[in-house]
Design a protein around this motif. Sequence first.
Motif, PDB file in Angstrom:
ATOM      1  N   ASP A 143       0.829  -1.213   0.000  1.00 18.38           N
ATOM      2  CA  ASP A 143       0.000   0.000   0.000  1.00 18.38           C
ATOM      3  C   ASP A 143       0.863   1.263   0.000  1.00 18.38           C
ATOM      4  OD1 ASP A 143      -2.243  -1.618   0.019  1.00 18.38           O
ATOM      5  OD2 ASP A 143      -2.722  -1.242   2.140  1.00 18.38           O
ATOM      6  N   GLN A 144       1.981   1.242   0.739  1.00 17.25           N
ATOM      7  CA  GLN A 144       2.893   2.394   0.762  1.00 17.25           C
ATOM      8  C   GLN A 144       3.476   2.653  -0.627  1.00 17.25           C
ATOM      9  OE1 GLN A 144       4.088   4.625   3.076  1.00 17.25           O
ATOM     10  NE2 GLN A 144       2.605   3.922   4.571  1.00 17.25           N
ATOM     11  N   ILE A 145       3.870   1.597  -1.313  1.00 18.92           N
ATOM     12  CA  ILE A 145       4.438   1.727  -2.653  1.00 18.92           C
ATOM     13  C   ILE A 145       3.380   2.263  -3.612  1.00 18.92           C
ATOM     14  CG2 ILE A 145       5.548   0.535  -4.589  1.00 18.92           C
ATOM     15  CD1 ILE A 145       7.265   0.673  -2.012  1.00 18.92           C
ATOM     16  N   GLU A 146       2.183   1.724  -3.543  1.00 14.57           N
ATOM     17  CA  GLU A 146       1.092   2.184  -4.417  1.00 14.57           C
ATOM     18  C   GLU A 146       0.729   3.643  -4.132  1.00 14.57           C
ATOM     19  OE1 GLU A 146      -0.206   0.913  -7.092  1.00 14.57           O
ATOM     20  OE2 GLU A 146       0.917  -0.947  -6.932  1.00 14.57           O
ATOM     21  N   LYS A 147       0.766   4.030  -2.869  1.00 19.74           N
ATOM     22  CA  LYS A 147       0.478   5.418  -2.506  1.00 19.74           C
ATOM     23  C   LYS A 147       1.525   6.358  -3.104  1.00 19.74           C
ATOM     24  CE  LYS A 147      -0.441   8.336   1.492  1.00 19.74           C
ATOM     25  NZ  LYS A 147      -0.550   8.378   2.948  1.00 19.74           N
ATOM     26  N   LEU A 148       2.795   5.975  -3.012  1.00 19.29           N
ATOM     27  CA  LEU A 148       3.858   6.770  -3.641  1.00 19.29           C
ATOM     28  C   LEU A 148       3.613   6.879  -5.140  1.00 19.29           C
ATOM     29  CD1 LEU A 148       7.163   5.483  -1.990  1.00 19.29           C
ATOM     30  CD2 LEU A 148       6.136   7.750  -1.740  1.00 19.29           C
ATOM     31  N   ARG A 149       3.317   5.751  -5.752  1.00 16.03           N
ATOM     32  CA  ARG A 149       3.108   5.731  -7.200  1.00 16.03           C
ATOM     33  C   ARG A 149       1.939   6.622  -7.594  1.00 16.03           C
ATOM     34  NH1 ARG A 149       1.137   4.013 -11.572  1.00 16.03           N
ATOM     35  NH2 ARG A 149       2.351   3.040 -13.215  1.00 16.03           N
ATOM     36  N   HIS A 150       0.852   6.548  -6.845  1.00 13.98           N
ATOM     37  CA  HIS A 150      -0.322   7.376  -7.155  1.00 13.98           C
ATOM     38  C   HIS A 150      -0.016   8.865  -6.953  1.00 13.98           C
ATOM     39  CE1 HIS A 150      -4.461   8.544  -7.652  1.00 13.98           C
ATOM     40  NE2 HIS A 150      -4.375   9.228  -6.532  1.00 13.98           N
ATOM     41  N   THR A 151       0.759   9.194  -5.943  1.00 14.91           N
ATOM     42  CA  THR A 151       1.119  10.600  -5.694  1.00 14.91           C
ATOM     43  C   THR A 151       1.960  11.146  -6.844  1.00 14.91           C
ATOM     44  OG1 THR A 151       1.072  10.258  -3.314  1.00 14.91           O
ATOM     45  CG2 THR A 151       2.315  12.162  -4.097  1.00 14.91           C
ATOM     46  N   ILE A 152       2.892  10.341  -7.318  1.00 14.74           N
ATOM     47  CA  ILE A 152       3.785  10.773  -8.392  1.00 14.74           C
ATOM     48  C   ILE A 152       3.078  10.784  -9.738  1.00 14.74           C
ATOM     49  CG2 ILE A 152       5.873  10.157  -9.688  1.00 14.74           C
ATOM     50  CD1 ILE A 152       6.883   8.907  -6.992  1.00 14.74           C
ATOM     51  N   SER A 153       2.225   9.814  -9.961  1.00 11.42           N
ATOM     52  CA  SER A 153       1.566   9.652 -11.253  1.00 11.42           C
ATOM     53  C   SER A 153       0.063   9.516 -11.040  1.00 11.42           C
ATOM     54  CB  SER A 153       2.120   8.387 -11.933  1.00 11.42           C
ATOM     55  OG  SER A 153       1.547   8.203 -13.185  1.00 11.42           O
ATOM     56  N   PRO A 154      -0.611  10.657 -10.777  1.00 13.52           N
ATOM     57  CA  PRO A 154      -2.050  10.605 -10.513  1.00 13.52           C
ATOM     58  C   PRO A 154      -2.827  10.017 -11.689  1.00 13.52           C
ATOM     59  CG  PRO A 154      -1.178  12.802 -10.102  1.00 13.52           C
ATOM     60  CD  PRO A 154      -0.098  12.011 -10.766  1.00 13.52           C
ATOM     61  N   ALA A 155      -4.062   9.606 -11.413  1.00 13.88           N
ATOM     62  CA  ALA A 155      -4.927   9.046 -12.452  1.00 13.88           C
ATOM     63  C   ALA A 155      -4.978   9.983 -13.654  1.00 13.88           C
ATOM     64  CB  ALA A 155      -6.331   8.814 -11.899  1.00 13.88           C
ATOM     65  N   GLY A 156      -4.996   9.409 -14.822  1.00 15.93           N
ATOM     66  CA  GLY A 156      -5.037  10.208 -16.040  1.00 15.93           C
ATOM     67  C   GLY A 156      -3.657  10.595 -16.532  1.00 15.93           C
ATOM     68  N   GLY A 157      -2.602  10.207 -15.800  1.00 14.76           N
ATOM     69  CA  GLY A 157      -1.248  10.473 -16.246  1.00 14.76           C
ATOM     70  C   GLY A 157      -0.812  11.919 -16.096  1.00 14.76           C
ATOM     71  N   ASP A 158      -1.594  12.723 -15.366  1.00 16.69           N
ATOM     72  CA  ASP A 158      -1.220  14.108 -15.162  1.00 16.69           C
ATOM     73  C   ASP A 158       0.037  14.199 -14.319  1.00 16.69           C
ATOM     74  OD1 ASP A 158      -3.467  14.944 -16.531  1.00 16.69           O
ATOM     75  OD2 ASP A 158      -4.694  15.058 -14.729  1.00 16.69           O
ATOM     76  N   SER A 159       0.725  15.312 -14.463  1.00 15.98           N
ATOM     77  CA  SER A 159       1.902  15.563 -13.654  1.00 15.98           C
ATOM     78  C   SER A 159       1.482  15.823 -12.223  1.00 15.98           C
ATOM     79  CB  SER A 159       2.635  16.778 -14.226  1.00 15.98           C
ATOM     80  OG  SER A 159       3.634  17.198 -13.346  1.00 15.98           O
ATOM     81  N   CYS A 160       2.338  15.488 -11.291  1.00 21.31           N
ATOM     82  CA  CYS A 160       2.030  15.768  -9.892  1.00 21.31           C
ATOM     83  C   CYS A 160       2.290  17.232  -9.569  1.00 21.31           C
ATOM     84  CB  CYS A 160       2.838  14.862  -8.954  1.00 21.31           C
ATOM     85  SG  CYS A 160       4.554  15.320  -8.735  1.00 21.31           S
ATOM     86  N   ARG A 161       2.923  17.957 -10.465  1.00 21.15           N
ATOM     87  CA  ARG A 161       3.274  19.347 -10.235  1.00 21.15           C
ATOM     88  C   ARG A 161       2.042  20.238 -10.252  1.00 21.15           C
ATOM     89  NH1 ARG A 161       7.624  18.038  -8.258  1.00 21.15           N
ATOM     90  NH2 ARG A 161       9.414  17.693  -9.525  1.00 21.15           N
ATOM     91  N   ASP A 162       2.072  21.261  -9.446  1.00 20.03           N
ATOM     92  CA  ASP A 162       1.045  22.279  -9.436  1.00 20.03           C
ATOM     93  C   ASP A 162       1.175  23.060 -10.737  1.00 20.03           C
ATOM     94  OD1 ASP A 162      -0.641  24.405  -8.978  1.00 20.03           O
ATOM     95  OD2 ASP A 162       0.121  24.827  -6.966  1.00 20.03           O
ATOM     96  N   PRO A 163       0.102  23.169 -11.552  1.00 21.90           N
ATOM     97  CA  PRO A 163       0.225  23.830 -12.848  1.00 21.90           C
ATOM     98  C   PRO A 163       0.475  25.341 -12.763  1.00 21.90           C
ATOM     99  CG  PRO A 163      -2.053  23.239 -12.427  1.00 21.90           C
ATOM    100  CD  PRO A 163      -1.233  22.688 -11.285  1.00 21.90           C
ATOM    101  N   SER A 164       0.249  25.956 -11.619  1.00 20.31           N
ATOM    102  CA  SER A 164       0.472  27.406 -11.536  1.00 20.31           C
ATOM    103  C   SER A 164       1.964  27.712 -11.486  1.00 20.31           C
ATOM    104  CB  SER A 164      -0.229  27.986 -10.302  1.00 20.31           C
ATOM    105  OG  SER A 164       0.260  27.379  -9.149  1.00 20.31           O
ATOM    106  N   PRO A 165       2.388  28.863 -12.076  1.00 23.23           N
ATOM    107  CA  PRO A 165       3.817  29.186 -12.097  1.00 23.23           C
ATOM    108  C   PRO A 165       4.359  29.515 -10.722  1.00 23.23           C
ATOM    109  CG  PRO A 165       2.548  30.881 -13.262  1.00 23.23           C
ATOM    110  CD  PRO A 165       1.589  29.839 -12.762  1.00 23.23           C
TER     111      PRO A 165
END
Length: 165
Positions: A143-165
């Motif tokens: 579960d810890q590994i999956e949580k890390l993976r989901h945080t880094i690569s959210p559903a839809g393949g979006d970046s984990c980065r905040d899109p605001s500059p």
Amino acid sequence: MAERFRCPITVHRPSRVESRTMGAWGTGPFDNDTAADFAGDLDDVAEAQRPEVIRHALAKAAKETGYLTAAVAEIAVAAAALVAAQCPAGEPVDPHYGPKQAVPPLPADLQALATRALDRVLADGSEITELWHDTDTRQLWSDQIEKLRHTISPAGGDSCRDPSP
């Protein structure tokens, strides 16, 4: 004997005397001696070099096509946790075993590399997965590994980065 992490940067550290009766072993990314040593090694390099040390750790696991040793996997999980910590939904790194020194903003391409490294850690032919398989806490670790993976690569393949500059 466990393989020691080898990064392309020379680290000079005064010798330490530590007394341990038992190695660390827990479900968190820095809850093992290998990852804690990686954190110490990361602290010993210049701040500007830390992203490359993290990249090297992730790439070593992600590119492994043969048997993935536990040491390489543990370091990759720790490195992925450092990437995840910089995501908006990321959790801060454990202050007791994680790096004490600041990790500068990491390049966005490390997100995909961290995801591939975590996928490799969970794949067949991974010693760490085999070691966790027969424990009572295997689901917590997974579960810890999956949580890390989901945080880094959210559903839809979006970046984990905040899109605001």
